[in-house]
Enzyme design. Structure first.
Site, PDB file in Angstrom:
ATOM      1  N   ASP A 139      14.634 179.165  96.028  1.00 35.75           N
ATOM      2  CA  ASP A 139      13.671 180.246  96.275  1.00 35.75           C
ATOM      3  C   ASP A 139      13.961 181.397  95.301  1.00 35.75           C
ATOM      4  O   ASP A 139      13.395 181.464  94.207  1.00 35.75           O
ATOM      5  CB  ASP A 139      13.757 180.687  97.749  1.00 35.75           C
ATOM      6  N   LYS A 197       7.177 182.428  95.143  1.00 35.87           N
ATOM      7  CA  LYS A 197       6.581 183.694  95.586  1.00 35.87           C
ATOM      8  C   LYS A 197       5.660 184.229  94.488  1.00 35.87           C
ATOM      9  O   LYS A 197       6.080 184.412  93.333  1.00 35.87           O
ATOM     10  CB  LYS A 197       7.677 184.739  95.861  1.00 35.87           C
ATOM     11  N   GLU A 209      17.920 175.878 101.801  1.00 36.28           N
ATOM     12  CA  GLU A 209      17.136 176.742 100.910  1.00 36.28           C
ATOM     13  C   GLU A 209      17.988 177.911 100.439  1.00 36.28           C
ATOM     14  O   GLU A 209      18.551 178.645 101.243  1.00 36.28           O
ATOM     15  CB  GLU A 209      15.889 177.238 101.655  1.00 36.28           C
ATOM     16  N   LYS A 237      16.768 181.020 109.507  1.00 33.05           N
ATOM     17  CA  LYS A 237      17.578 181.903 108.671  1.00 33.05           C
ATOM     18  C   LYS A 237      19.054 181.763 109.054  1.00 33.05           C
ATOM     19  O   LYS A 237      19.388 181.515 110.226  1.00 33.05           O
ATOM     20  CB  LYS A 237      17.135 183.358 108.854  1.00 33.05           C
ATOM     21  N   ASP A 254      17.639 178.517 105.559  1.00 31.95           N
ATOM     22  CA  ASP A 254      17.511 179.441 104.428  1.00 31.95           C
ATOM     23  C   ASP A 254      18.470 180.609 104.621  1.00 31.95           C
ATOM     24  O   ASP A 254      18.340 181.380 105.582  1.00 31.95           O
ATOM     25  CB  ASP A 254      16.063 179.951 104.380  1.00 31.95           C
ATOM     26  N   TRP A 264       3.447 180.331 103.599  1.00 30.88           N
ATOM     27  CA  TRP A 264       3.954 181.278 104.612  1.00 30.88           C
ATOM     28  C   TRP A 264       3.118 182.539 104.562  1.00 30.88           C
ATOM     29  O   TRP A 264       2.815 183.048 103.481  1.00 30.88           O
ATOM     30  CB  TRP A 264       5.414 181.608 104.316  1.00 30.88           C
TER      31      TRP A 264
HETATM   32  C1  0XW Z   1       9.992 183.199 104.667  1.00 33.65           C
HETATM   33  N1  0XW Z   1       9.747 183.974 103.497  1.00 33.65           N
HETATM   34  C2  0XW Z   1       8.675 183.357 102.710  1.00 33.65           C
HETATM   35  C3  0XW Z   1       9.323 185.346 103.882  1.00 33.65           C
HETATM   36  C4  0XW Z   1      10.541 186.177 103.928  1.00 33.65           C
HETATM   37  O1  0XW Z   1      10.354 187.499 103.836  1.00 33.65           O
HETATM   38  C5  0XW Z   1      11.495 185.566 102.980  1.00 33.65           C
HETATM   39  C6  0XW Z   1      10.914 184.272 102.617  1.00 33.65           C
HETATM   40  C7  0XW Z   1      11.890 183.179 102.307  1.00 33.65           C
HETATM   41  O2  0XW Z   1      11.528 182.011 102.223  1.00 33.65           O
HETATM   42  O3  0XW Z   1      13.029 183.460 102.028  1.00 33.65           O
HETATM   43 MG    MG Z   2      13.483 181.453 101.192  1.00 33.36          MG
END
Ligand code: 0XW
Ligand code: MG
Length: 382
Positions: free
Chosen positions: A253, A277, A230, A176, A205, A332
């Protein structure tokens, strides 16, 4: 369930008789930071859809934080007061009919729709005696690669965490970044990159956290680092501005909100890959269509959700298993970051970088005790 006869074949008849809604808090184990938010204790929404004979299909939607996505957990539960009555009495096998009814009843609110959609897939699997993964096309891998998040923190801590994770078998890291001085992000990227073992894939990301100027600065400063970027900026327009200028593949994303946006970003050449997602797209039904688009266009994708327990994890891993392994960015699951299992034995967990599909039975493969979520927040009956 009714059993019908068609020629010499019998067919199942399923009707949604009752829908129960629960709120289950999922406390984080350790600090989980994204550029614009910290995940605390999101209250996951669980739905049970019940057939006439009492068979239950489970669905789940859990928003990670109020800042991460446009929907909120209280809103998910309240959307079900409109969506649940709209699907009572329908056959969950007829997913087009279910989705038309949900869209006619309510605009938007993809997460509530997703929870009901997932529950339909689970119920249908149970009624047909088939795992959801087979209904989605069948597993192309027996265990699904997962990726792990390294949160925002000092460079040396990020590097130590990346090293520890790789020692545990994790081969995909998502670092992150964003929401702090850009030099700190660059230092973390370089520190994590220095730990990378052969075969480990790094995505950086920011969850929409940089400006285009910052994203360009990072890409130039890290031109020698093999990584993808990302969702570096907030909008699709900003991503278009970056494309062709940054030196790294661009993964989309948060801007992949539905099938139309996925199709558009594939055909414009914007996306080198996706972090998809389930609850943002509106369920496994929409994910299946997006998967087919990505696979036919040869675009890598992950099968994720932003948070949640065993039900959404099982759905994500089932979808993840159906990807062409060459095009899989992994699945994930939130479990390493929180304590809860709804099914202690079969709940998806990570072992050596992989997640195996739960196989307690047909449907999503979970064994959940009726009543274990306590009193429902709401019950809708026909
Ligand atoms: C890693 N993730 C799939 C879970 C987080 O809550 C956010 C997300 C992402 O890829 O941003
Ligand atoms: Mg992401």
């Amino acid at each position: 369930m009714g059993l019908g006869v068609w020629g010499s074949a019998t067919f199942v008849w399923v009707t949604i008789r009752e829908i129960r809604v629960y709120g289950v808090p999922l406390e984080t184990k350790a600090t989980y930071n994204m550029s614009n938010s910290t995940v605390a204790t999101p209250v996951s929404t669980i739905v049970e859809i019940v057939d006439a004979d009492g068979t239950i299909g489970y669905g789940e939607a859990c928003m990670a934080s109020p800042q991460f996505q446009p929907e909120h957990n209280d809103g998910v539960r309240s959307s079900l007061s409109v969506l649940a009555p709209a699907v009572l009495g329908l056959n969950p096998l007829k997913l087009s009919v279910i989705h038309t009814a949900m869209h006619a009843a309510m605009t938007g609110h993809a997460a509530g729709k997703a929870a009901l959609d997932i529950a339909c897939w689970d119920l249908i699997g149970k009624k047909l005696g088939q795992p959801v993964v087979d209904l989605l096309g069948g597993a192309q891998m027996s265990a699904v690669t997962t990726y792990h998040v390294v949160g925002i923190g000092p460079a040396d801590a990020a590097a130590a965490e990346a090293d520890r994770l790789q020692a545990e078998g994790i081969t995909r890291l998502q670092l992150k970044a964003g929401g702090r001085p850009i030099d700190a992000d660059i230092a973390s990227i370089r520190a994590v990159a220095s730990t990378l073992r052969p075969g480990t894939d790094l995505a950086v990301d920011t969850n929409r956290g940089w400006t285009t100027a910052e994203a360009l600065q990072v890409s130039n400063a890290c031109a020698d680092v093999t990584m993808s970027m990302e969702q570096p900026c907030a909008t699709e327009a900003e991503l278009h501005h970056l494309k062709g200028q940054i030196r790294h593949p661009l993964i989309v994303d948060e801007n992949s909100v539905d099938l139309a946006s996925v199709a558009r970003m594939i055909s414009s050449g914007l996306a080198s890959g996706f972090g998809l997602k389930i609850t943002r797209l509106g369920g496994l039904t929409a994910m299946r269509a997006a998967r087919d688009l990505c696979m036919s266009a040869r675009i890598p994708m992950s099968s994720d959700d932003a948070w949640g327990g065993d039900i959404i994890a099982a759905a994500g891993v089932a979808m993840g298993a159906t990807l062409d392994p060459q095009l899989s960015r992994g699945a994930w699951i939130a479990h390493p970051y929180h304590q809860n299992h709804y099914d202690e034995i079969n709940g998806p967990r990570i072992d050596n970088g992989y997640v195996t599909l739960p196989n307690a039975g047909p449907g999503l493969g979970l064994s959940i005790d009726e009543g274990q979520f306590g009193e429902p927040i709401a019950t809708y009956r026909r």
